[in-house]
Design a protein around this motif. Structure first.
Motif, PDB file in Angstrom:
ATOM      1  N   LYS A   4      13.733  17.871   2.355  1.00  0.00           N
ATOM      2  CA  LYS A   4      12.469  17.194   2.394  1.00  0.00           C
ATOM      3  C   LYS A   4      12.318  16.415   3.361  1.00  0.00           C
ATOM      4  O   LYS A   4      12.994  15.434   3.829  1.00  0.00           O
ATOM      5  N   GLU A   5      10.970  16.214   4.101  1.00  0.00           N
ATOM      6  CA  GLU A   5      10.703  15.428   4.956  1.00  0.00           C
ATOM      7  C   GLU A   5       9.828  14.361   4.713  1.00  0.00           C
ATOM      8  O   GLU A   5       8.714  14.599   3.837  1.00  0.00           O
ATOM      9  N   THR A   6       9.806  13.087   5.099  1.00  0.00           N
ATOM     10  CA  THR A   6       9.048  12.121   4.763  1.00  0.00           C
ATOM     11  C   THR A   6       7.393  12.185   5.567  1.00  0.00           C
ATOM     12  O   THR A   6       7.364  12.494   6.656  1.00  0.00           O
ATOM     13  N   ASN A   7       6.418  12.095   4.730  1.00  0.00           N
ATOM     14  CA  ASN A   7       5.179  12.053   5.374  1.00  0.00           C
ATOM     15  C   ASN A   7       4.360  11.073   4.555  1.00  0.00           C
ATOM     16  O   ASN A   7       4.634  10.118   3.861  1.00  0.00           O
ATOM     17  N   GLN A   8       3.005  11.020   4.905  1.00  0.00           N
ATOM     18  CA  GLN A   8       1.944  10.335   4.253  1.00  0.00           C
ATOM     19  C   GLN A   8       2.076  10.214   2.665  1.00  0.00           C
ATOM     20  O   GLN A   8       1.976   9.192   2.030  1.00  0.00           O
ATOM     21  N   SER A   9       2.450  11.424   2.203  1.00  0.00           N
ATOM     22  CA  SER A   9       2.174  11.617   0.723  1.00  0.00           C
ATOM     23  C   SER A   9       3.497  11.219  -0.109  1.00  0.00           C
ATOM     24  O   SER A   9       3.376  10.888  -1.495  1.00  0.00           O
ATOM     25  N   SER A  10       4.714  11.475   0.376  1.00  0.00           N
ATOM     26  CA  SER A  10       6.039  11.415  -0.337  1.00  0.00           C
ATOM     27  C   SER A  10       7.035  11.054   0.903  1.00  0.00           C
ATOM     28  O   SER A  10       6.804  11.066   1.871  1.00  0.00           O
ATOM     29  N   GLY A  11       8.230  10.677  -0.044  1.00  0.00           N
ATOM     30  CA  GLY A  11       9.301  10.426   0.825  1.00  0.00           C
ATOM     31  C   GLY A  11       9.905   8.910   0.999  1.00  0.00           C
ATOM     32  O   GLY A  11       9.800   8.285  -0.195  1.00  0.00           O
ATOM     33  N   GLN A  12      10.448   8.858   2.181  1.00  0.00           N
ATOM     34  CA  GLN A  12      11.090   7.342   2.141  1.00  0.00           C
ATOM     35  C   GLN A  12      10.178   6.261   2.894  1.00  0.00           C
ATOM     36  O   GLN A  12       8.913   6.627   3.140  1.00  0.00           O
ATOM     37  N   ILE A  13      10.818   5.065   3.310  1.00  0.00           N
ATOM     38  CA  ILE A  13       9.824   4.196   3.980  1.00  0.00           C
ATOM     39  C   ILE A  13       8.919   3.830   3.025  1.00  0.00           C
ATOM     40  O   ILE A  13       7.698   3.887   3.539  1.00  0.00           O
ATOM     41  N   PRO A  14       9.091   3.186   1.912  1.00  0.00           N
ATOM     42  CA  PRO A  14       7.939   3.017   0.680  1.00  0.00           C
ATOM     43  C   PRO A  14       7.201   1.746   1.195  1.00  0.00           C
ATOM     44  O   PRO A  14       6.026   1.763   0.595  1.00  0.00           O
ATOM     45  N   GLY A  15       7.458   0.896   1.776  1.00  0.00           N
ATOM     46  CA  GLY A  15       6.905  -0.248   2.319  1.00  0.00           C
ATOM     47  C   GLY A  15       7.324  -0.911   3.674  1.00  0.00           C
ATOM     48  O   GLY A  15       8.316  -0.580   4.268  1.00  0.00           O
ATOM     49  N   ILE A  16       6.151  -1.707   4.215  1.00  0.00           N
ATOM     50  CA  ILE A  16       6.468  -2.691   5.446  1.00  0.00           C
ATOM     51  C   ILE A  16       6.384  -4.043   5.224  1.00  0.00           C
ATOM     52  O   ILE A  16       5.616  -4.566   4.532  1.00  0.00           O
ATOM     53  N   ILE A  17       7.542  -4.681   5.762  1.00  0.00           N
ATOM     54  CA  ILE A  17       7.661  -6.028   5.740  1.00  0.00           C
ATOM     55  C   ILE A  17       7.124  -6.734   6.781  1.00  0.00           C
ATOM     56  O   ILE A  17       7.588  -6.595   7.916  1.00  0.00           O
ATOM     57  N   PHE A  18       6.164  -7.659   6.582  1.00  0.00           N
ATOM     58  CA  PHE A  18       5.465  -8.219   7.487  1.00  0.00           C
ATOM     59  C   PHE A  18       4.977  -9.570   7.356  1.00  0.00           C
ATOM     60  O   PHE A  18       5.097  -9.954   6.239  1.00  0.00           O
ATOM     61  N   SER A  19       4.362 -10.332   8.367  1.00  0.00           N
ATOM     62  CA  SER A  19       3.919 -11.674   8.183  1.00  0.00           C
ATOM     63  C   SER A  19       2.664 -11.749   9.203  1.00  0.00           C
ATOM     64  O   SER A  19       2.651 -10.772  10.213  1.00  0.00           O
ATOM     65  N   SER A  20       1.635 -12.509   9.117  1.00  0.00           N
ATOM     66  CA  SER A  20       0.517 -12.686   9.896  1.00  0.00           C
ATOM     67  C   SER A  20       1.004 -13.226  11.075  1.00  0.00           C
ATOM     68  O   SER A  20       1.570 -14.272  11.227  1.00  0.00           O
ATOM     69  N   TRP A  21       0.510 -12.530  12.084  1.00  0.00           N
ATOM     70  CA  TRP A  21       0.452 -13.352  13.524  1.00  0.00           C
ATOM     71  C   TRP A  21      -0.242 -14.572  13.426  1.00  0.00           C
ATOM     72  O   TRP A  21       0.026 -15.660  14.295  1.00  0.00           O
ATOM     73  N   LEU A  22      -1.548 -14.698  13.274  1.00  0.00           N
ATOM     74  CA  LEU A  22      -2.527 -15.818  13.333  1.00  0.00           C
ATOM     75  C   LEU A  22      -2.587 -16.714  12.022  1.00  0.00           C
ATOM     76  O   LEU A  22      -2.155 -16.060  10.933  1.00  0.00           O
TER      77      LEU A  22
END
Length: 480
Positions: free
Chosen positions: A462-480
């Motif tokens: 299976k391929e990751t896409n917007q509906s399912s798959g891997q990469i479940p989250g993005i780790i980030f912080s505010s630039w400003l």
């Protein structure tokens, strides 16, 4: 009555005193009668000791305790049997010649509690107000059992308001075990502890241990304000003006334990750069670093650490509503990709990934591209990615550097994983809001959902896409 009986009566009279509880003289007969009535209540050594202490019977030493020299009577035998310090005081070669002992460094209410433990091991003497004072007495007179009880009480009653006081006391007394427990509590509760009224009372060594730790769970703005407040308190103790110049002088090398490069730009501009704690040169180089889209330039010399502290400096945008019940996702080196954009400028620090059923580590290769297809990060080239376990079903992959993400522009994250089967997500959301940050996710268009079988790519992968798959989250912080 025989002379032997008379002698016994006189002995009892002199031992127990010649006054009743009302202050009038009593006969040996009535005293013996009283003993006979109450003796069954003192059928253990501890009960006997308790009676002797509380009723001040046959005391042979008086302590003049506290600032007011309050007299407190006790028994040399009991004290010497319980404490090596008291043993030396009363029975050693350099024993006290006087029956009055001055104890100016312990208050009378604390000393009385202390004696209750020595005489009959009263385990209800400790409370939040006296435990540190009782601990001091226990250490002074080397009562290990009471030290241990004080330690247990403190561990079970640590909070953001008292932990700094307990840490400083543990450090002063050389209680390394208690000191370590306090430090770990502070690191886990950094924001609250650093803003507590007792933090400025810590010694330099304790402050250094806390501020320099990468495991401190606190926003860097809170760390900076706490360090400045501590330095200001030191200035006041030394009766010098808490100016920016003197605060920097007090901070000295501590200043370089503060992670200025990971601060939000707005806080740095409003609260740090507006003052004179940093030099003009330090401000310029930090502005240059904070405003750059690419912060991996090795030619930019920063005297401050760029390493993020644990957890508190990050936010995580999660894009799935559900998690697979079992590990069925094939990790065979197929590219899993997703595209995203954000309404505000952010720093991208890493991604959330799903774990394998055995928690064995997959070999991950991550590439991040901008809207023009330019590579912003390639883990194969950088070799600085690190893994941090979040739960039995997910983990964080940190890039080891941060990437500037411009607002309202799409970026593509691609991951190739090789290893055991893993969990995967479903019910993917197109839009996700994290406070003021609104993310949009879309398919990256890397291929069909079901691939044909080849020697390198098995069928039914299976391929990751917007509906399912891997990469479940993005780790980030505010630039400003």
């Amino acid at each position: 009555m025989s002379s032997q009986d008379n002698s016994m009566d006189l002995s009892l009279s002199s031992f127990f005193g010649s006054r009743s509880s009302q202050g009038s003289p009593v006969s040996s007969d009535s005293l013996s009668e009283g003993l006979q009535d109450t003796w069954t209540e003192r059928n253990t050594v501890l009960k006997c000791n308790k009676y002797m202490l509380l009723n001040k019977v046959a005391c042979d030493v008086t302590f003049l305790v506290g600032a007011n020299s309050t007299p407190i009577k006790a028994h040399k035998y009991v004290l010497a049997s319980r404490s090596p310090v008291f043993f030396a005081m009363f029975l050693g070669p350099a024993k006290e010649s006087s029956n009055e002992i001055t104890v100016p460094d312990i208050e009378d209410c604390v000393f009385e509690k202390f004696l209750r433990y020595l005489y009959f091991e009263d385990d209800k003497i400790l409370d939040g107000d006296n435990v540190l004072h009782v601990l001091y007495a226990a250490k002074k007179y080397s009562i290990k059992g009471l030290e241990s009880k004080c330690g247990e009480f403190l561990i079970h009653n640590l909070n953001t308001e008292n932990v700094c006081v307990i840490l400083e006391s543990s450090h002063t007394f050389g209680n390394s075990s208690m000191e370590e427990k306090c430090v770990q509590f502070i690191l886990r509760n950094g924001d609250g502890v650093l803003q507590s009224p007792s933090f400025p009372d810590l010694c330099r060594k304790c402050v250094t241990t806390i501020i320099s730790s990468k495991n401190l769970e606190a926003e860097e703005a809170v760390v900076f304000k706490a360090a400045v407040k501590w330095a200001g308190a030191v200035c006041c103790k030394k009766c010098i003006n808490p100016s920016d110049k003197n605060i920097r002088k007090v901070l000295a090398d501590l200043l370089f334990k503060i992670r200025f490069p990971i601060m939000q730009l707005s806080f740095f501009a409003d609260k740090v750069a507006s003052g004179n704690i940093l030099t003009q040169k330090e401000k310029v180089v930090l502005y240059e670093y904070l405003c750059r889209s690419d912060t991996s330039d090795s030619n930019l010399e920063l005297p401050f650490s760029v390493e993020y502290r644990k957890k508190k400096s990050f936010l995580i945008c999660k894009r799935f509503n559900s998690l697979s019940a079992s590990c069925e996702w094939e990790n065979v080196g197929r590219e899993n990709s997703i595209e995203f954009s954000c309404t505000r400028a952010i720093w991208l620090h890493g991604i959330l990934m799903y774990a394998t059923v055995t928690m064995a580590t997959c070999q991950n290769s991550v590439v991040v591209r901008n809207e023009q297809g330019e590579v912003l990060y390639n883990s194969d080239e950088k070799a600085n990615m690190r893994k941090e376990v979040v739960s039995s079903k997910s983990y964080n992959l940190f890039f080891g550097e941060r990437l500037k993400i411009q607002p309202l522009k799409f970026y593509k994250i691609s991951v190739k994983s090789v290893g055991p089967k893993s969990y995967y997500g479903g019910g993917g959301k197109h839009f996700v809001s994290c406070g003021p940050f609104r993310f949009e996710f879309r398919d990256s268009g890397t291929g069909k959902n079901i691939l044909s079988s080849t020697a390198e790519q098995p069928g039914n992968v299976k391929e990751t896409n917007q509906s399912s798959g891997q990469i479940p989250g993005i780790i980030f912080s505010s630039w400003l």
